[in-house]
Enzyme design. Structure first.
Site, PDB file in Angstrom:
ATOM      1  N   LYS A 143      -5.801   4.026   2.592  1.00 21.51           N
ATOM      2  CA  LYS A 143      -6.225   3.242   3.763  1.00 21.51           C
ATOM      3  C   LYS A 143      -7.326   3.939   4.556  1.00 21.51           C
ATOM      4  CE  LYS A 143      -2.808  -0.013   3.792  1.00 21.51           C
ATOM      5  NZ  LYS A 143      -2.263  -1.171   4.377  1.00 21.51           N
TER       6      LYS A 143
ATOM      7  N   LYS B 274      -2.886  -2.718  -6.826  1.00 23.05           N
ATOM      8  CA  LYS B 274      -1.778  -3.487  -6.253  1.00 23.05           C
ATOM      9  C   LYS B 274      -2.296  -4.782  -5.605  1.00 23.05           C
ATOM     10  CE  LYS B 274      -0.034  -2.594  -2.083  1.00 23.05           C
ATOM     11  NZ  LYS B 274       0.867  -2.705  -0.940  1.00 23.05           N
TER      12      LYS B 274
ATOM     13  N   LYS C 289      -2.411  -7.743   0.756  1.00 25.94           N
ATOM     14  CA  LYS C 289      -2.899  -8.753   1.697  1.00 25.94           C
ATOM     15  C   LYS C 289      -4.156  -8.283   2.410  1.00 25.94           C
ATOM     16  CE  LYS C 289       1.134  -8.222   4.551  1.00 25.94           C
ATOM     17  NZ  LYS C 289       1.173  -6.900   5.159  1.00 25.94           N
TER      18      LYS C 289
HETATM   19  P1  ATP Z   1      -1.358  -4.200   3.006  1.00 21.90           P
HETATM   20  O1  ATP Z   1      -1.787  -4.961   1.807  1.00 21.90           O
HETATM   21  O2  ATP Z   1      -1.964  -4.629   4.282  1.00 21.90           O
HETATM   22  O3  ATP Z   1      -1.329  -2.744   2.785  1.00 21.90           O
HETATM   23  P2  ATP Z   1       1.237  -4.601   2.193  1.00 21.90           P
HETATM   24  O4  ATP Z   1       1.472  -6.024   1.842  1.00 21.90           O
HETATM   25  O5  ATP Z   1       1.081  -3.594   1.135  1.00 21.90           O
HETATM   26  O6  ATP Z   1       0.097  -4.576   3.226  1.00 21.90           O
HETATM   27  P3  ATP Z   1       3.578  -4.626   3.866  1.00 21.90           P
HETATM   28  O7  ATP Z   1       3.329  -5.955   4.388  1.00 21.90           O
HETATM   29  O8  ATP Z   1       4.021  -3.686   4.905  1.00 21.90           O
HETATM   30  O9  ATP Z   1       2.359  -3.992   3.132  1.00 21.90           O
HETATM   31  O10 ATP Z   1       4.620  -4.666   2.683  1.00 21.90           O
HETATM   32  C1  ATP Z   1       5.860  -5.226   2.841  1.00 21.90           C
HETATM   33  C2  ATP Z   1       6.675  -5.055   1.610  1.00 21.90           C
HETATM   34  O11 ATP Z   1       6.049  -5.698   0.490  1.00 21.90           O
HETATM   35  C3  ATP Z   1       6.870  -3.597   1.217  1.00 21.90           C
HETATM   36  O12 ATP Z   1       8.207  -3.429   0.843  1.00 21.90           O
HETATM   37  C4  ATP Z   1       5.965  -3.421   0.042  1.00 21.90           C
HETATM   38  O13 ATP Z   1       6.440  -2.431  -0.842  1.00 21.90           O
HETATM   39  C5  ATP Z   1       6.022  -4.786  -0.598  1.00 21.90           C
HETATM   40  N1  ATP Z   1       4.801  -5.062  -1.372  1.00 21.90           N
HETATM   41  C6  ATP Z   1       3.541  -5.111  -0.893  1.00 21.90           C
HETATM   42  N2  ATP Z   1       2.674  -5.380  -1.887  1.00 21.90           N
HETATM   43  C7  ATP Z   1       3.399  -5.488  -3.031  1.00 21.90           C
HETATM   44  C8  ATP Z   1       3.062  -5.747  -4.405  1.00 21.90           C
HETATM   45  N3  ATP Z   1       1.824  -5.948  -4.780  1.00 21.90           N
HETATM   46  N4  ATP Z   1       4.067  -5.804  -5.307  1.00 21.90           N
HETATM   47  C9  ATP Z   1       5.346  -5.608  -4.933  1.00 21.90           C
HETATM   48  N5  ATP Z   1       5.726  -5.350  -3.655  1.00 21.90           N
HETATM   49  C10 ATP Z   1       4.774  -5.282  -2.715  1.00 21.90           C
END
Ligand code: ATP
Ligand code: LTN
Length: 332
Positions: free
Chosen positions: A111, A194, A197
């Protein structure tokens, strides 16, 4: 009853990755555990975000929690900033966490990007606030996607080191709970990244509120290769995009990726993609419909979140007081 805590950042629109890696599992768990599910707004401000967008996102995450099946009469749903104990314990834990431990965190490296001097103290200390989220509630299990494993391990290290420094059993040591299938859904544009969002390309992800046309287009444009699908999932080891699409299908259908390979063995993506599209639409449409309904009554959402915060505060308070006492603070 064992306690579960997890959270999601209101940092943008929620993706299929959030759903398959986290949310869907949370819904099952609320039947057998005392579950707290938080909207971690204080974590979301570690990255640039307009206040109006943040406020909208918070309601949207609350509506998404409920649309996916989280029930405020079974689980405690609340906003992190409504319970001040998170910030208070977060600071205290930050004072007990060596910088060397934080330097190893890959999420910070991702990040912060190239110019680390410009990254905020909040982004760097993010895992200490996350540790406070978890430890405040004497949490046993933390259901998360694979990317969060390192933060849960750090939380355990912090808990263990504080417990032993003060020779007290102040914190329960939490365990991560990571699904076997769907724990790491990858970007539709790059099978080695990954699904996120915060990725600048909207075509890298499927959002839970995407309409049917957009889902059709995104899956059509998803990167793949020209090979037919094998009958064995292990043969996809060096075809990350194909592996990802099979995983998404398996995860949504509740089958193993191996079973999906057997069903589509020998088929090209021109056959598999339409089947995947149909399945994604079938599963997501009711959720996005319900999100829209719930968002039309923000007052009702706010009432649920207020109740959740009251319960969370009650549960957090004894741990915070105990920690303050053990650290040597004087009671008011
Ligand atoms: P950003 O993309 O802004 O970093 P994020 O979606 O990774 O955000 P969070 O919204 O805090 O982060 O994630 C919430 C949950 O979703 C966490 O448990 C994270 O591990 C899970 N998660 C996020 N992206 C994935 C993915 N691509 N596959 C599986 N689980 C995910
Ligand atoms: N760091 C997590 C979100 C998060 C969280 C938590 C998850 C904040 N606090 C406590 C589980 C438990 C993320 O970025 N996905």
């Amino acid at each position: 009853m064992k306690r579960i805590f997890s959270g999601l950042q209101p940092s943008g629109v929620l993706t299929l990755g959030n759903y398959l890696g986290a949310l869907r599992r949370w819904v099952e768990l609320q039947e057998s555990y005392d579950c707290l599910y938080c909207i971690v707004d204080m974590h979301a401000i570690t990255m640039p975000l307009e206040p109006t967008a943040l406020r909208e996102n918070i309601y949207e995450v609350a509506a998404t929690y409920m649309a996916c099946g989280l029930d405020p009469s079974k689980s405690t749903l609340f906003i992190q900033s409504h319970v001040a104990a998170h910030a208070e314990l977060g600071w205290m834990l930050g004072c007990k966490t060596p910088m060397g431990w934080l330097n190893r965190m890959t999420q910070f490296k991702d990040k912060a990007g190239k110019d680390k001097e410009k990254a905020s103290l909040g982004l760097y200390g993010y895992p200490c606030l996350q540790a406070a989220d978890i430890l405040l509630y004497q949490t046993h299990l933390v259901p998360v996607g694979e990317d969060q494993k390192q933060h849960i391990e750090l939380t355990r290290d912090i808990a263990q080191s504080v417990n032993s420094a003060y020779n007290a059993s102040l914190f329960t040591l939490p365990e991560p709970l990571i699904s076997e299938i769907g724990a790491r859904i990858m970007s539709l544009r790059d099978g080695n990244k990954k699904m996120s969002k915060s990725d600048p390309s909207d075509f890298s992800r499927i959002n839970l509120r995407d309409d049917t046309d957009l889902i059709v287009q995104k899956i059509k444009k998803a990167r793949t290769d020209a090979e037919p699908l094998p009958d064995n999932f292990d043969q996809l080891a060096d075809r990350p995009e194909a592996r990802n699409l099979i995983t998404i299908y398996a995860s949504l259908q509740g089958q193993t990726p191996q079973k999906v390979c057997e069903t589509f063995s020998g088929q090209l993506f021109s056959i598999f993609k339409p089947a995947l599209t149909e399945l994604v639409i079938e599963k997501l449409e009711p959720i996005s419909h319900r999100i829209n309904e719930l968002l039309s009554d923000k007052g009702e959402l706010a009432r649920h979140l207020k109740k959740g915060a009251e319960r969370a505060e009650e549960l957090a308070s004894p741990t915070l007081r105990n920690a303050q006492n053990i650290f040597g603070f004087v009671a008011r």
